[in-house]
Design a protein around this motif. Sequence first.
Motif, PDB file in Angstrom:
ATOM      1  N   GLY A  25       0.816  -1.212   0.000  1.00 31.33           N
ATOM      2  CA  GLY A  25       0.000   0.000   0.000  1.00 31.33           C
ATOM      3  C   GLY A  25       0.844   1.253   0.000  1.00 31.33           C
ATOM      4  O   GLY A  25       0.566   2.214  -0.738  1.00 31.33           O
ATOM      5  N   GLU A  26       1.893   1.256   0.811  1.00 32.40           N
ATOM      6  CA  GLU A  26       2.803   2.404   0.854  1.00 32.40           C
ATOM      7  C   GLU A  26       3.474   2.616  -0.502  1.00 32.40           C
ATOM      8  O   GLU A  26       3.626   3.747  -0.967  1.00 32.40           O
ATOM      9  N   TYR A  27       3.868   1.522  -1.130  1.00 35.80           N
ATOM     10  CA  TYR A  27       4.538   1.593  -2.421  1.00 35.80           C
ATOM     11  C   TYR A  27       3.589   2.151  -3.491  1.00 35.80           C
ATOM     12  O   TYR A  27       3.988   2.979  -4.315  1.00 35.80           O
ATOM     13  N   ALA A  28       2.331   1.736  -3.452  1.00 37.75           N
ATOM     14  CA  ALA A  28       1.351   2.236  -4.418  1.00 37.75           C
ATOM     15  C   ALA A  28       1.159   3.738  -4.260  1.00 37.75           C
ATOM     16  O   ALA A  28       1.090   4.472  -5.258  1.00 37.75           O
ATOM     17  N   VAL A  29       1.086   4.201  -3.024  1.00 34.26           N
ATOM     18  CA  VAL A  29       0.948   5.640  -2.770  1.00 34.26           C
ATOM     19  C   VAL A  29       2.169   6.380  -3.302  1.00 34.26           C
ATOM     20  O   VAL A  29       2.058   7.420  -3.970  1.00 34.26           O
ATOM     21  N   GLN A  30       3.353   5.839  -3.064  1.00 33.37           N
ATOM     22  CA  GLN A  30       4.593   6.455  -3.541  1.00 33.37           C
ATOM     23  C   GLN A  30       4.609   6.529  -5.063  1.00 33.37           C
ATOM     24  O   GLN A  30       4.948   7.566  -5.643  1.00 33.37           O
ATOM     25  N   ARG A  32       2.041   6.528  -7.163  1.00 31.61           N
ATOM     26  CA  ARG A  32       1.060   7.502  -7.644  1.00 31.61           C
ATOM     27  C   ARG A  32       1.589   8.923  -7.466  1.00 31.61           C
ATOM     28  O   ARG A  32       1.423   9.775  -8.350  1.00 31.61           O
ATOM     29  N   ARG A  33       2.245   9.179  -6.349  1.00 33.75           N
ATOM     30  CA  ARG A  33       2.826  10.507  -6.100  1.00 33.75           C
ATOM     31  C   ARG A  33       3.895  10.818  -7.152  1.00 33.75           C
ATOM     32  O   ARG A  33       3.946  11.911  -7.710  1.00 33.75           O
TER      33      ARG A  33
END
Length: 59
Positions: A25-30, A32-33
């Motif tokens: 989840g953290e990686y997906a947010v990163q 997308r950013r």
Amino acid sequence: MDPDAMVRAVEEVHEARVLRLARTGEYAVQRRREKRTGRRHRLVPRAPYSGRAARTSMM
């Protein structure tokens, strides 16, 4: 197999899965950013797949 060992193994796998899902989840947010800020893009475009070319290059 020892039932207690099986329970410990399942608990360990569950804990690892929880950690992995959190990191995913953290990686997906990163990602997308990075995409929003233009930092993530394909540097070299891929050649389109051609079945015949792929087969002949493997021979």
